[in-house]
Enzyme design. Structure first.
Site, PDB file in Angstrom:
ATOM      1  N   HIS A 181      -1.872   1.020   7.100  1.00 55.86           N
ATOM      2  CA  HIS A 181      -2.787   1.197   6.499  1.00 55.86           C
ATOM      3  C   HIS A 181      -2.179   2.697   5.810  1.00 55.86           C
ATOM      4  O   HIS A 181      -2.731   3.339   6.064  1.00 55.86           O
ATOM      5  CB  HIS A 181      -3.673   1.046   5.743  1.00 55.86           C
ATOM      6  CG  HIS A 181      -4.076   0.417   4.051  1.00 55.86           C
ATOM      7  ND1 HIS A 181      -3.605   0.076   3.283  1.00 55.86           N
ATOM      8  CD2 HIS A 181      -5.262   0.867   4.037  1.00 55.86           C
ATOM      9  CE1 HIS A 181      -4.282  -0.503   1.874  1.00 55.86           C
ATOM     10  NE2 HIS A 181      -5.465   0.847   2.037  1.00 55.86           N
ATOM     11  N   ASN A 193      -8.583   4.738  -1.982  1.00 52.07           N
ATOM     12  CA  ASN A 193      -7.659   3.384  -2.052  1.00 52.07           C
ATOM     13  C   ASN A 193      -6.786   2.443  -3.032  1.00 52.07           C
ATOM     14  O   ASN A 193      -7.028   2.888  -3.511  1.00 52.07           O
ATOM     15  CB  ASN A 193      -8.786   2.665  -1.019  1.00 52.07           C
ATOM     16  CG  ASN A 193      -8.134   1.735   0.782  1.00 52.07           C
ATOM     17  OD1 ASN A 193      -6.789   1.832   0.358  1.00 52.07           O
ATOM     18  ND2 ASN A 193      -8.640   1.092   0.862  1.00 52.07           N
ATOM     19  N   CYS A 248       0.828  -0.902   0.253  1.00 55.12           N
ATOM     20  CA  CYS A 248       0.137  -0.035  -0.125  1.00 55.12           C
ATOM     21  C   CYS A 248       0.741   1.165  -0.035  1.00 55.12           C
ATOM     22  O   CYS A 248       0.520   1.961  -0.367  1.00 55.12           O
ATOM     23  CB  CYS A 248      -0.879  -0.192   0.752  1.00 55.12           C
ATOM     24  SG  CYS A 248      -0.222   0.367   3.107  1.00 55.12           S
TER      25      CYS A 248
END
Length: 461
Positions: A380, A402, A87
């Site tokens: 994250h 995202n 991520c």
């Protein structure tokens, strides 16, 4: 006399152990204090049949979601890191991607190759580990740093500092010229074999205590060549030259292809100094604000930079974030994403779940207590792109792009209430031009070096 003392000590210890343990009488009191009524039996039955989150979902908070944002950075296309912990890399490249899409007025979304930079990330981390083993080879195996190194020889996680160092050294390429592979989309198994090989190599480097530095470097290079070979099998060979042209929504090139190297491509379309023009802001209430910190060995390249951040109050982070969004500039953002997230709707809100009511207990730790007790930390990274301001200019909610695919959350995005932002947001990377004079001055101070096992060290997913 000596024998009597030993005997008495044993009796005291034994009595203490029995007094502090769980007795049958204590169990009986627990059972008596917790006799279930009808509602509690219904909850017990429901918990036996499904996830806690489904049962604790606050139906009063399931009204139609407000998706309006007063200030938002335009973007095209949602990326998907799939079953990998990259991520941090997707987020860093998405920040750059948004800049290129907007400045070049691209009619369709495009991506940079995460696989290309991840190849070098894993190679560089391998070198970082092996060199750290050489640097600490005279310390015993039970030394805390040595043990930490062997426990964490390499990972697929990282921070923006890693993105900055990797881009500075290797630049970027379009995704189409080095696409994803199964191993890059599913990093866990492949990384397991890399770590096993690195640990074996590390033991060999420590074995010859009389080896010269020159001999150790030659041995390390041999091991790195083997790692390089493994990486080419899993991810492919990094491209050195390629042809590229922008495409329309139908995939048709809108101009004649042009030859690029990774460096020339970066200089033409991005050309940012990620290492010097950006500041990572942290909100960690367990440490002093307005001080800079860096984490030992938390870097992606041996010749790069440790993870460095300035710890500031939340209001100062919000001020910089709002300024950046108003100037159509996305930001690298990280948080504890799992807490109070309704994944189906893509809403992060402290009112999403009634956990206290389900379990009949109160969960009352504040942010500092959650950090100190290892209950919360950054897990994250995503790309901060929008804020909704009220009539007084105060944030009501935020939105991030995202990297879990377009079908996740709210069309690939997560909407966060400002209250949730306060509790579970941790890091934000901003261009220095959006920083206040106070932030710039504080960021220039000499950082405090924290050990690699510090509680705030967390490889983001």
């Amino acid at each position: 006399m000596k024998k009597t003392l030993v005997s008495l000590s044993f009796v005291v210890l034994s009595a203490g152990c029995f007094a502090q343990g769980i007795s049958q009488e204590m169990l009986d009191r627990f059972a008596n204090d917790n006799k279930m009524n009808g509602s509690e039996r219904a909850i017990k039955n429901a918990l036996a049949a499904g996830p806690v989150a489904n049962l604790a979902l606050n139906q009063d908070n399931q009204v139609e979601q407000d998706t309006y944002f007063s200030n938002s950075v335009p973007s095209k296309g949602i990326t998907d890191q799939e079953s990998s912990g990259r991520c941090w890399l997707f987020t860093g490249l998405n920040v750059l991607r948004a800049k290129m899409i907007n400045e070049q007025k691209l009619v369709s979304g495009m991506e940079f190759s995460q696989n290309y930079l991840f190849f070098f990330d894993q190679l560089e981390k391998s070198n970082l580990f092996l060199q750290a083993i050489i640097d600490t080879r005279k310390k015993p195996m039970d030394d805390q740093t040595v043990m930490w190194l062997f426990q964490h020889p390499l990972s697929d996680g990282g921070t923006f500092t890693g993105v900055a160092d990797l881009v500075a050294k290797y630049s970027i390429v379009p995704k189409g010229v080095m696409p994803e592979t199964y191993s890059s989309r599913n990093t866990s198994q492949f990384t397991t074999f890399l770590k096993r090989k690195l640990r074996e190599d590390a033991l060999a480097l420590r074995a010859d205590t009389k080896a010269s530095d020159k001999a150790l470097q030659a041995q390390k290079e041999k091991y790195l060549s083997e790692i390089y070979h493994m990486l080419t099998l899993g991810f492919g060979t990094p491209v050195k030259e390629f042809m590229w042209a922008p495409k329309d929504t139908n995939g048709k090139m809108t101009s004649a292809p042009k030859k690029y190297t990774p460096r020339s491509f970066y200089e033409e379309f991005i050309n940012l100094d990620l290492q010097n023009d950006y500041i990572m802001l942290m909100n960690d209430p367990t440490r002093d604000y307005w001080k800079t910190y860096e984490i030992q060995y938390d870097r992606h390249t041996y010749d790069g930079h440790n993870w460095l951040y300035l710890n500031v109050p939340m209001e100062d982070i919000k001020e910089a974030a709002i300024a950046s969004i108003k100037d159509s500039t996305m930001m690298y953002f990280s948080c504890d994403v799992s807490k109070f997230l309704d994944r189906k709707r893509g809403i992060a809100d402290l009112q999403n779940f009634d956990y206290d009511e389900i379990f009949g207990v109160h969960f009352g730790m504040d942010k500092a207590q959650r950090i100190r007790s290892f209950d919360s930390g950054s897990t994250h990274a995503m790309t901060l792109k929008a804020v909704d301001l009220d009539e007084n200019g105060k944030p009501v909610k935020w939105e991030v792009e995202n990297s879990w695919g377009a079908s996740s959350g709210h069309q690939g995005h997560i909407i966060m209430t400002d209250e949730w932002f306060d509790n579970y947001m941790f890091r934000l990377v901003i261009n220095k031009k959006y920083a206040s004079e106070k932030v710039l001055k504080a960021a220039s101070q000499k950082p405090t070096l924290l050990p690699c096992w510090d509680p705030m060290f967390s490889c983001e997913e």
